[in-house]
Design a protein around this motif. Structure first.
Motif, PDB file in Angstrom:
ATOM      1  N   SER A 152      -1.456  11.663  -8.222  1.00 48.68           N
ATOM      2  CA  SER A 152      -2.664  10.887  -8.544  1.00 48.68           C
ATOM      3  C   SER A 152      -2.352   9.549  -9.220  1.00 48.68           C
ATOM      4  N   ASP A 153      -1.196   9.422  -9.864  1.00 45.66           N
ATOM      5  CA  ASP A 153      -0.823   8.144 -10.479  1.00 45.66           C
ATOM      6  C   ASP A 153      -0.576   7.056  -9.443  1.00 45.66           C
ATOM      7  N   TYR A 154      -0.404   7.445  -8.192  1.00 45.42           N
ATOM      8  CA  TYR A 154      -0.153   6.479  -7.127  1.00 45.42           C
ATOM      9  C   TYR A 154      -1.419   6.148  -6.341  1.00 45.42           C
ATOM     10  N   MET A 155      -2.568   6.418  -6.953  1.00 39.83           N
ATOM     11  CA  MET A 155      -3.843   6.190  -6.280  1.00 39.83           C
ATOM     12  C   MET A 155      -4.644   5.059  -6.917  1.00 39.83           C
ATOM     13  N   ASN A 156      -3.964   4.122  -7.558  1.00 40.53           N
ATOM     14  CA  ASN A 156      -4.663   3.040  -8.245  1.00 40.53           C
ATOM     15  C   ASN A 156      -5.009   1.877  -7.319  1.00 40.53           C
ATOM     16  N   GLN A 157      -4.554   1.949  -6.093  1.00 43.33           N
ATOM     17  CA  GLN A 157      -4.949   1.029  -5.037  1.00 43.33           C
ATOM     18  C   GLN A 157      -5.224   1.853  -3.781  1.00 43.33           C
ATOM     19  N   ASP A 158      -5.768   1.205  -2.751  1.00 41.50           N
ATOM     20  CA  ASP A 158      -5.951   1.911  -1.487  1.00 41.50           C
ATOM     21  C   ASP A 158      -4.650   2.605  -1.101  1.00 41.50           C
ATOM     22  N   PHE A 159      -4.758   3.813  -0.574  1.00 40.95           N
ATOM     23  CA  PHE A 159      -3.548   4.565  -0.238  1.00 40.95           C
ATOM     24  C   PHE A 159      -3.770   5.409   1.000  1.00 40.95           C
ATOM     25  N   ILE A 160      -2.636   5.804   1.600  1.00 47.04           N
ATOM     26  CA  ILE A 160      -2.623   6.673   2.765  1.00 47.04           C
ATOM     27  C   ILE A 160      -1.928   7.969   2.391  1.00 47.04           C
ATOM     28  N   MET A 201       0.842  -1.194   0.000  1.00 47.12           N
ATOM     29  CA  MET A 201       0.000   0.000   0.000  1.00 47.12           C
ATOM     30  C   MET A 201       0.879   1.246   0.000  1.00 47.12           C
ATOM     31  N   ASN A 202       0.582   2.174  -0.936  1.00 47.90           N
ATOM     32  CA  ASN A 202       1.347   3.415  -0.995  1.00 47.90           C
ATOM     33  C   ASN A 202       0.958   4.360   0.136  1.00 47.90           C
ATOM     34  N   ILE A 203       1.956   5.044   0.655  1.00 50.60           N
ATOM     35  CA  ILE A 203       1.711   6.168   1.553  1.00 50.60           C
ATOM     36  C   ILE A 203       2.336   7.392   0.907  1.00 50.60           C
ATOM     37  N   ILE A 204       1.502   8.343   0.542  1.00 50.14           N
ATOM     38  CA  ILE A 204       1.939   9.559  -0.145  1.00 50.14           C
ATOM     39  C   ILE A 204       2.284  10.600   0.907  1.00 50.14           C
ATOM     40  N   ILE A 205       3.547  10.994   0.936  1.00 48.64           N
ATOM     41  CA  ILE A 205       4.028  11.951   1.930  1.00 48.64           C
ATOM     42  C   ILE A 205       4.192  13.307   1.253  1.00 48.64           C
ATOM     43  N   LEU A 206       3.463  14.291   1.733  1.00 42.18           N
ATOM     44  CA  LEU A 206       3.466  15.624   1.123  1.00 42.18           C
ATOM     45  C   LEU A 206       4.609  16.433   1.723  1.00 42.18           C
ATOM     46  N   ALA A 207       5.719  16.493   0.970  1.00 44.20           N
ATOM     47  CA  ALA A 207       6.972  17.041   1.508  1.00 44.20           C
ATOM     48  C   ALA A 207       7.510  18.196   0.669  1.00 44.20           C
ATOM     49  N   ALA A 208       6.613  19.019   0.142  1.00 42.53           N
ATOM     50  CA  ALA A 208       7.053  20.131  -0.706  1.00 42.53           C
ATOM     51  C   ALA A 208       7.414  21.381   0.087  1.00 42.53           C
ATOM     52  N   GLY A 209       7.026  21.430   1.358  1.00 41.50           N
ATOM     53  CA  GLY A 209       7.131  22.670   2.124  1.00 41.50           C
ATOM     54  C   GLY A 209       8.527  23.028   2.587  1.00 41.50           C
ATOM     55  N   ARG A 210       8.696  24.317   2.794  1.00 42.08           N
ATOM     56  CA  ARG A 210       9.972  24.845   3.270  1.00 42.08           C
ATOM     57  C   ARG A 210      10.024  24.951   4.790  1.00 42.08           C
ATOM     58  N   GLY A 211       8.900  25.208   5.417  1.00 47.16           N
ATOM     59  CA  GLY A 211       8.880  25.343   6.869  1.00 47.16           C
ATOM     60  C   GLY A 211       9.491  26.647   7.338  1.00 47.16           C
ATOM     61  N   THR A 212       8.984  27.755   6.790  1.00 52.25           N
ATOM     62  CA  THR A 212       9.576  29.063   7.107  1.00 52.25           C
ATOM     63  C   THR A 212       9.475  29.418   8.586  1.00 52.25           C
ATOM     64  N   LEU A 234      -0.804   3.958  15.682  1.00 55.76           N
ATOM     65  CA  LEU A 234      -1.671   4.799  14.860  1.00 55.76           C
ATOM     66  C   LEU A 234      -1.566   4.423  13.381  1.00 55.76           C
ATOM     67  N   VAL A 235      -0.357   4.113  12.931  1.00 52.39           N
ATOM     68  CA  VAL A 235      -0.160   3.705  11.536  1.00 52.39           C
ATOM     69  C   VAL A 235      -0.894   2.391  11.268  1.00 52.39           C
ATOM     70  N   GLU A 236      -0.778   1.460  12.182  1.00 55.71           N
ATOM     71  CA  GLU A 236      -1.461   0.173  12.017  1.00 55.71           C
ATOM     72  C   GLU A 236      -2.975   0.344  12.028  1.00 55.71           C
ATOM     73  N   LYS A 237      -3.451   1.244  12.864  1.00 52.52           N
ATOM     74  CA  LYS A 237      -4.890   1.503  12.952  1.00 52.52           C
ATOM     75  C   LYS A 237      -5.426   2.044  11.631  1.00 52.52           C
ATOM     76  N   LEU A 238      -4.673   2.934  11.015  1.00 53.32           N
ATOM     77  CA  LEU A 238      -5.111   3.507   9.741  1.00 53.32           C
ATOM     78  C   LEU A 238      -4.969   2.493   8.607  1.00 53.32           C
ATOM     79  N   LYS A 239      -3.935   1.698   8.640  1.00 52.88           N
ATOM     80  CA  LYS A 239      -3.692   0.724   7.569  1.00 52.88           C
ATOM     81  C   LYS A 239      -4.849  -0.257   7.428  1.00 52.88           C
ATOM     82  N   VAL A 240      -5.442  -0.678   8.536  1.00 51.87           N
ATOM     83  CA  VAL A 240      -6.502  -1.692   8.470  1.00 51.87           C
ATOM     84  C   VAL A 240      -7.884  -1.089   8.202  1.00 51.87           C
TER      85      VAL A 240
END
Length: 259
Positions: A85-93, A1-12, A105-111
């Motif tokens: 969006s190309d990584y959304m062809n199966q269930d994803f987080i 299962m893919n987990i998409i991590i949104l890591a574009a930010g600079r954190g000013t 918490l990760v296990e809780k969300l995975k199931v």
């Protein structure tokens, strides 16, 4: 299962404490936010995918699949998710890159398999009081129906009673709802009427958009189990609350087990 991590930010808001690096590389006791999460994600069997932006080359050492949001300066988190969006062809987080979560918490969300589910911290207020003089300066609305469906999210409020928990930036899209989520996301980001809104939208804006279209989004309640790092002072709050030590114990256990 893919987990998409949104890591574009600079954190000013982290200022010089992050040495002009991507926000997810903020270091706590010798280990960055992203490295901490990856230890747990991989242990649980997830496949991380990074959406990068600011100084993407500094994340190459992670050796992960990456999608670059080249418009990160002009867009917001929803646009970064759209790029993946190309990584959304199966269930994803989906996970924000400025949070840390523990293994439980990760296990809780995975199931979770009941459509779209958001981790919601019901024990948020005491933690927010450690982070802010006035919790309402940062906290956002979240209302939940008796059936456990989120009815309102992401709005500024002036009363604590409008907040039945805090969405932490960690959610799953599963089963039949996955196709609908992906379809609506692409439409929202490509339609002429909504594209400009989408470019500047937070994820909560899109989630509320889905709710307004009668798409059910489930609350997955938790009491703690995570932290957020927006400002240098958040590290102290994470330690005082005891939340960071729980996550650190998970990481140490996994590291010891894997040698």
């Amino acid at each position: 299962m893919n987990i998409i991590i949104l890591a574009a930010g600079r954190g000013t808001r982290l200022g010089t404490h992050n040495n002009n690096k991507p926000k997810c590389l903020f270091n706590i006791n010798g280990l960055s936010l992203i490295e901490r999460n990856l230890i747990i994600f991989k242990e649980v069997g997830l496949k991380p995918v990074l959406v990068t932006g600011f100084k993407k080359e500094e994340l190459n050492f992670l050796n992960l699949p990456m999608i670059h949001n080249s418009e990160f300066l002009e867009t917001n988190m929803l646009w970064s998710l759209y790029k993946a969006s190309d990584y959304m062809n199966q269930d994803f987080i989906v996970c924000y890159s400025d949070i840390l979560v523990n293994t439980k918490l990760v296990e809780k969300l995975k199931v979770f398999i009941n459509g779209i589910g958001l981790i919601v911290d019901k024990d948020w207020l005491e933690y927010w009081k450690m982070r802010f003089d006035d919790p309402l300066t940062d906290a956002e609305s979240l209302k939940v129906s008796k059936a456990g469906n989120i009815t309102n999210i992401g709005q500024k409020v002036d009363r604590i009673t409008e907040i039945e928990g805090q969405y932490i930036g960690f959610f799953k899209v599963s089963r039949e709802q996955r196709l609908l989520f992906k379809k609506r996301l692409i439409e929202y980001c490509e339609n002429k009427q909504t594209k400009n809104l989408a470019r500047k939208a937070y994820l909560t804006d899109f989630l509320q958009y889905l709710i307004n279209q009668d798409i059910k989004i489930k609350e997955i309640p938790t009491n703690g189990g995570w932290i957020e790092i927006d400002n240098p002072s958040d590290v102290n709050a994470a330690k005082i609350s005891g939340r960071l030590s729980i996550i650190d114990k998970d990481i140490q256990r996994i590291t010891n087990k894997n040698g």
